[in-house]
Scaffold this motif. Structure first.
Motif, PDB file in Angstrom:
ATOM      1  N   MET A 152      50.905  20.447  78.408  1.00  0.00           N
ATOM      2  CA  MET A 152      50.616  21.745  79.005  1.00  0.00           C
ATOM      3  C   MET A 152      50.777  21.715  80.523  1.00  0.00           C
ATOM      4  O   MET A 152      51.167  22.722  81.129  1.00  0.00           O
ATOM      5  N   LEU A 153      50.475  20.596  81.141  1.00  0.00           N
ATOM      6  CA  LEU A 153      50.695  20.502  82.582  1.00  0.00           C
ATOM      7  C   LEU A 153      52.179  20.643  82.904  1.00  0.00           C
ATOM      8  O   LEU A 153      52.550  21.209  83.940  1.00  0.00           O
ATOM      9  N   ARG A 154      53.027  20.148  82.006  1.00  0.00           N
ATOM     10  CA  ARG A 154      54.468  20.318  82.170  1.00  0.00           C
ATOM     11  C   ARG A 154      54.844  21.790  82.015  1.00  0.00           C
ATOM     12  O   ARG A 154      55.674  22.315  82.760  1.00  0.00           O
ATOM     13  N   VAL A 155      54.246  22.468  81.044  1.00  0.00           N
ATOM     14  CA  VAL A 155      54.495  23.897  80.859  1.00  0.00           C
ATOM     15  C   VAL A 155      54.117  24.667  82.115  1.00  0.00           C
ATOM     16  O   VAL A 155      54.849  25.553  82.576  1.00  0.00           O
ATOM     17  N   ILE A 156      52.970  24.347  82.682  1.00  0.00           N
ATOM     18  CA  ILE A 156      52.511  25.035  83.893  1.00  0.00           C
ATOM     19  C   ILE A 156      53.473  24.786  85.057  1.00  0.00           C
ATOM     20  O   ILE A 156      53.795  25.701  85.825  1.00  0.00           O
ATOM     21  N   GLU A 157      53.953  23.550  85.163  1.00  0.00           N
ATOM     22  CA  GLU A 157      54.904  23.231  86.229  1.00  0.00           C
ATOM     23  C   GLU A 157      56.201  24.023  86.070  1.00  0.00           C
ATOM     24  O   GLU A 157      56.753  24.558  87.044  1.00  0.00           O
ATOM     25  N   LEU A 158      56.706  24.123  84.832  1.00  0.00           N
ATOM     26  CA  LEU A 158      57.911  24.912  84.578  1.00  0.00           C
ATOM     27  C   LEU A 158      57.667  26.383  84.900  1.00  0.00           C
ATOM     28  O   LEU A 158      58.538  27.068  85.448  1.00  0.00           O
ATOM     29  N   GLY A 159      56.478  26.879  84.554  1.00  0.00           N
ATOM     30  CA  GLY A 159      56.145  28.267  84.854  1.00  0.00           C
ATOM     31  C   GLY A 159      56.127  28.530  86.353  1.00  0.00           C
ATOM     32  O   GLY A 159      56.611  29.576  86.824  1.00  0.00           O
ATOM     33  N   ARG A 160      55.575  27.612  87.111  1.00  0.00           N
ATOM     34  CA  ARG A 160      55.555  27.769  88.580  1.00  0.00           C
ATOM     35  C   ARG A 160      56.976  27.823  89.136  1.00  0.00           C
ATOM     36  O   ARG A 160      57.277  28.596  90.054  1.00  0.00           O
ATOM     37  N   ARG A 161      57.850  26.990  88.587  1.00  0.00           N
ATOM     38  CA  ARG A 161      59.233  27.004  89.065  1.00  0.00           C
ATOM     39  C   ARG A 161      59.928  28.313  88.693  1.00  0.00           C
ATOM     40  O   ARG A 161      60.679  28.869  89.502  1.00  0.00           O
ATOM     41  N   ILE A 182      50.939  32.617  79.879  1.00  0.00           N
ATOM     42  CA  ILE A 182      51.932  31.980  80.739  1.00  0.00           C
ATOM     43  C   ILE A 182      52.806  33.046  81.392  1.00  0.00           C
ATOM     44  O   ILE A 182      53.130  32.962  82.596  1.00  0.00           O
ATOM     45  N   ALA A 183      53.190  34.068  80.633  1.00  0.00           N
ATOM     46  CA  ALA A 183      54.021  35.142  81.192  1.00  0.00           C
ATOM     47  C   ALA A 183      53.289  35.855  82.325  1.00  0.00           C
ATOM     48  O   ALA A 183      53.884  36.164  83.374  1.00  0.00           O
ATOM     49  N   ARG A 184      52.011  36.131  82.131  1.00  0.00           N
ATOM     50  CA  ARG A 184      51.242  36.810  83.178  1.00  0.00           C
ATOM     51  C   ARG A 184      51.077  35.911  84.408  1.00  0.00           C
ATOM     52  O   ARG A 184      51.082  36.399  85.546  1.00  0.00           O
ATOM     53  N   ALA A 185      50.924  34.622  84.188  1.00  0.00           N
ATOM     54  CA  ALA A 185      50.806  33.704  85.314  1.00  0.00           C
ATOM     55  C   ALA A 185      52.104  33.649  86.109  1.00  0.00           C
ATOM     56  O   ALA A 185      52.080  33.576  87.346  1.00  0.00           O
TER      57      ALA A 185
END
Length: 513
Positions: A152-161, A182-185
Motif C-alpha cells: 500500500m505504501l507503493r500504491v500511495i507513492e504511485l498516487g502522489r506521482r 485513492i482517486a480522491r487523494a
C-alpha cells in the motif's frame, strides 16, 4: 449478510409487500409512510440502516425532497427509488439527485433482491454515483490513508506521482479495497484540488441512461426529455471525474468516452455540435480489462487511452499487516462518532480473529464489521463475541460465553503484534513447529521466534531460517512470489531451500521425507 432496509412508501399494501420480500431475503425491514418519517427513522437508527427503498410520490415530503434532505445532511446511504409513474425524465432526475438504482412497480422479488444486493456492495459512508462537488468534509489526503504494508505504501507513492500531472489513471482492485479513496487523494494532491470531483458508478446506471447521465441531453432529445440536463462531464469541467466500474460501460458509450479522452470534447444527446470540457479522468475497475478487450466487451483503443498510468491496489488478505492498524483506526473513529463515554479498545483474541479472516469484501467489509461491533459494544473492550459472523467463518476455534477464543494448534491465526509507540506491526507471532523453538528464557515474548534453544544456547542459523520460511508460507497462504519477496530472496533460492529443509509449500507444517 443480514442488512437493515428502510422502506419509505405511503401505500400500506405496498409497504406490507415490500416488508415480506425483504424479510424473505433474510434482511430486517423498517417502515415509514413519507419522507419526513423516514428522516425521523434515520435520526434514531441511521447507523444500522444499510439501504433505503424510496417511493417518489408521497404526501408531506415526497421522494425528491427526501433525496435533497439526505444531500444536505451528507447522508450517503444508497437509495433505491421506486417508480410507478413518470418516464425516463423522472428516473434521470432521481439518479441525479443521488439515487443509486430504481425499480418499477410492481417490483418482483428477484429484481428487489438484485437492487438491494448491489447497493450493499457499495461503501455506505462514501458518496456513490452522486454528482456533487467535493466538499471540504469529503477531502481525502494521502496522509489520511491508514496503512503499514509495503504494497500500500507503493500504491500511495504511485498516487502522489500521478497527482503531479493530468495523466489518465486506472485504479485496479477488488471491490472494497479503497479505489475511490485513492482517486480522491490524487485529486486533493493535484492542482485541481479546489475544483469539482464528480464520481459515477458505471455499474449502477441502467444502460439506456448511461449516455444521458455522462454527457447530458437537450430538451426534446428523446421521449420524456422535457428539460435540458448537463452531464457528469460538464459538471466536472475544470476538475476530476471518477468513473468507477468502467468495465461495465456499454460499447456504444465507450466510443463517445474515447472522443472525450482524445479531444476533450463531449457530444450531448440531441445537441448539434460537440462541447469542449477540461476534465481529468480517473477510472476504476474490479475486472481484468485485458480479458474484457480480448472478449470484445471493451474497446482496445479506449483501453490503451485509459491505461496510461495503472495503479493496482492489493486485496486486504494479501496485506494482513494492515488489518491491526485499520481495526484500531476504525474503532477510534466510530467510537468518536457514537460519542462513547469511555475509550474503546480491542482484545488480543479479537484482533487475532480479525487478522485470521480473509475479508473477501476487503476494507469495506472490515469497516462495516467494526462499525456494527462499536454500535453494539457493551463494555470498554471489543471481544471475539462481538464478531459472531466472522467467528463462524474462521476454522479451528471456539468461543466461550465470556468472549474468549481458543485455537487448534494447527489452525491458530497469525496476527502481527504492534509497537506501542508507532502502532505499526513490529513482531510476528512465533510459528512453533519444532521443540527447539521453545524458549528457555521465561521472559521471552510468546509472539517472537526464539533465538535460544532449550539448553539456553543460541540456535543454529539454519534452524531459525527453516522456522521463518515455514511461518512465511503459512502467513502468505503459500503465495510463493510474495514469500520470496518478503524474505528478500529469489524464487529459485526459495524452492531450493524448501527442498533442503524438506518443506511442503502446500502444507508447511508437514515434514517431507
Amino acid at each position: 449478510m443480514t442488512a437493515h432496509i428502510l422502506v419509505i412508501d405511503d401505500d400500506p399494501v405496498q409497504r406490507r409487500l415490500l416488508k415480506n420480500m425483504i424479510e424473505r431475503n433474510g434482511h430486517v425491514s423498517h417502515m415509514a409512510e413519507n419522507g419526513r418519517q423516514g428522516l425521523e427513522v434515520l435520526d434514531r437508527k441511521g447507523g444500522l440502516i444499510s439501504v433505503i427503498l424510496l417511493d417518489l410520490m408521497m404526501p408531506e415530503m415526497n421522494g425528491t425532497a427526501f433525496l435533497d434532505a439526505l444531500s444536505e445532511r451528507e447522508i450517503t446511504i444508497p437509495v433505491v427509488v421506486q417508480t410507478g409513474q413518470g418516464g425516463l425524465e423522472t428516473v434521470v432526475n432521481a439518479m441525479r439527485a443521488g439515487a443509486f438504482d430504481f425499480v418499477v412497480k410492481p417490483v418482483s422479488p428477484e429484481r428487489l433482491g438484485v437492487a438491494i444486493d448491489n447497493a450493499l456492495k457499495l461503501e455506505q459512508r462514501d458518496p456513490r454515483g452522486r454528482s456533487t462537488r467535493r466538499g471540504r468534509g469529503e477531502s481525502v489526503q494521502f496522509d489520511d490513508i491508514v496503512s503499514a504494508s509495503p504494497e500500500m505504501l507503493r500504491v500511495i507513492e504511485l498516487g502522489r506521482r500521478a497527482a503531479q500531472s493530468n495523466i489518465p489513471v486506472v485504479i485496479e482492485g477488488e471491490s472494497g479495497v479503497g479505489k475511490e479513496m485513492i482517486a480522491r487523494a490524487i485529486q486533493s494532491a493535484s492542482d485541481r484540488a479546489n475544483k469539482p470531483f464528480v464520481t459515477v458508478n458505471c455499474g449502477a446506471i441502467p444502460h439506456n441512461l448511461v449516455e444521458s447521465i455522462l454527457f447530458g441531453h437537450e430538451k426534446g432529445a428523446f421521449t420524456g426529455a422535457t428539460e435540458r440536463h448537463i452531464g457528469k462531464f460538464a459538471e466536472a469541467d475544470g476538475g476530476t471525474i471518477f468513473l468507477d466500474e468502467i468495465g461495465d460501460l456499454p460499447l456504444e458509450v465507450q466510443v463517445k468516452l474515447l472522443r472525450a479522452v482524445q479531444q476533450g470534447e463531449i457530444e450531448t444527446v440531441g445537441a448539434r455540435s460537440p462541447q469542449k470540457v477540461n476534465v481529468r479522468l480517473i477510472s476504476a475497475t474490479n475486472k481484468d480489462l485485458i480479458t474484457e478487450v480480448k472478449e470484445g466487451r471493451f474497446r482496445e483503443d479506449l483501453y490503451y487511452r485509459l491505461n496510461v498510468f495503472p495503479i493496482t491496489i492489493p486485496a486486504l488478505r494479501r496485506r494482513k499487516e494492515d488489518i491491526p492498524v485499520l481495526v484500531r483506526s476504525f474503532v477510534e473513529r466510530f467510537a468518536g462518532e457514537q460519542k462513547l463515554a469511555t475509550p474503546l479498545s480491542v482484545s488480543s483474541a479479537a484482533m487475532a480473529l480479525l487478522t485470521a479472516f480473509d475479508w473477501p469484501g476487503n476494507i469495506r467489509q472490515l469497516e462495516n464489521a467494526i462499525f456494527r461491533a462499536v454500535v453494539l459494544a457493551q463494555g470498554s473492550e471489543l471481544h471475539t463475541s462481538d464478531f459472531p459472523q466472522i467467528a463462524t467463518q474462521v476454522p479451528g476455534h471456539a468461543i466461550s460465553p465470556e468472549g474468549r477464543v481458543s485455537w487448534d494448534v494447527d489452525s491458530a491465526p497469525v496476527v502481527p503484534s504492534t509497537s506501542s509507540e508507532t502502532g505499526l506491526p513490529a513482531v510476528y507471532p512465533n510459528f512453533r513447529r519444532h521443540e527447539a523453538a521453545e524458549s528457555a528464557d521465561a521472559g521471552q515474548p510468546d509472539n517472537a521466534i526464539s533465538s535460544l534453544d532449550r539448553g539456553g544456547q543460541v540456535r543454529r542459523l539454519a534452524d531459525v531460517e527453516e522456522e521463518l520460511i515455514r511461518f512465511a508460507l503459512k502467513f502468505y497462504h503459500g503465495q510463493m512470489s510474495q514469500v520470496a519477496r518478503k524474505l528478500g530472496i529469489g524464487r529459485s533460492t526459495l524452492y531450493r531451500k524448501l527442498k533442503d529443509y524438506g518443506i511442503d509449500p502446500d502444507n508447511p507444517q508437514k515434514e517431507v521425507a
